[in-house]
Design a protein around this motif. Structure first.
Motif, PDB file in Angstrom:
ATOM      1  N   ASP A   1      -7.698  -4.963  -0.174  1.00 15.33           N
ATOM      2  CA  ASP A   1      -6.398  -4.322  -0.372  1.00 15.33           C
ATOM      3  C   ASP A   1      -6.473  -3.216  -1.421  1.00 15.33           C
ATOM      4  O   ASP A   1      -6.035  -2.094  -1.175  1.00 15.33           O
TER       5      ASP A   1
ATOM      6  N   GLU B   1      -7.030  -0.202   0.681  1.00 17.59           N
ATOM      7  CA  GLU B   1      -7.384  -0.439   2.089  1.00 17.59           C
ATOM      8  C   GLU B   1      -8.790   0.067   2.400  1.00 17.59           C
ATOM      9  O   GLU B   1      -9.017   0.796   3.349  1.00 17.59           O
TER      10      GLU B   1
ATOM     11  N   ASN C   1       0.833  -1.201   0.000  1.00 17.34           N
ATOM     12  CA  ASN C   1       0.000   0.000   0.000  1.00 17.34           C
ATOM     13  C   ASN C   1       0.873   1.258   0.000  1.00 17.34           C
ATOM     14  O   ASN C   1       0.619   2.210  -0.742  1.00 17.34           O
TER      15      ASN C   1
END
Length: 160
Positions: A109, A92, A48
């Motif tokens: 994700d 996220e 991320n």
């Protein structure tokens, strides 16, 4: 190590579907994790950071971990290059999935969305329990969460 995973969640949904009694059998057991799960959580965070341009994603990673993060980043950006038109990227994203089961929620994700497509990405790093991408209930539940939440995604609701 103790965790806060739900009794029923996208990540354990397949087990609950195959063996509904597992929910009752496990309800009083302590939530625990494994070194593989802990490493996977850390690598998810690093992917991320890398994708969103946050510096320091590579700190304290060994060679194999760096390669795993770079492979995940490359997968994401290769997929984005294949999608035409205006696109929204979400990372996220937490979804309320209580429309499927009481108190169910999950965090995907990455999502890649445009007017015609929804791509759901849940990074897997290949250690511990093998997970197949095909016929994957976790991905399906995240997809349903995204579809259910479309009116809250400004880009797709025609709001800029």
């Amino acid at each position: 190590m103790k965790t806060t995973h739900s009794l029923i969640s996208p990540s354990n949904f397949e087990k609950r579907k195959i063996c509904p009694g597992s929910l009752n059998a496990e309800k009083d057991l302590p939530n625990t994790t494994s070194k593989y799960a802990e490493e996977g959580t850390m690598l998810h965070d690093r992917v991320n950071k890398y994708i969103t341009g946050i510096e320091g994603w590579e700190l304290d990673l060994n060679i194999d971990q760096k390669k795993a993060v770079e492979d995940a980043k490359n997968y994401f950006f290769n997929l984005t290059e294949q999608i035409r038109g205006s696109t929204k990227y979400i990372h996220e994203k937490k979804f309320d999935l209580s429309f499927i089961y009481k108190d169910m929620k999950g965090t995907v994700d990455s999502l890649i969305l445009n007017e015609n497509e929804v791509h759901v990405i849940d990074y897997k790093f290949g250690r511990g329990v093998r997970v197949n991408a095909r016929d994957n209930y976790q991905l399906l539940l995240y997809y349903l969460g995204a579809i259910n939440d479309l009116e809250n995604i400004d880009f797709l609701a025609g709001k800029d």
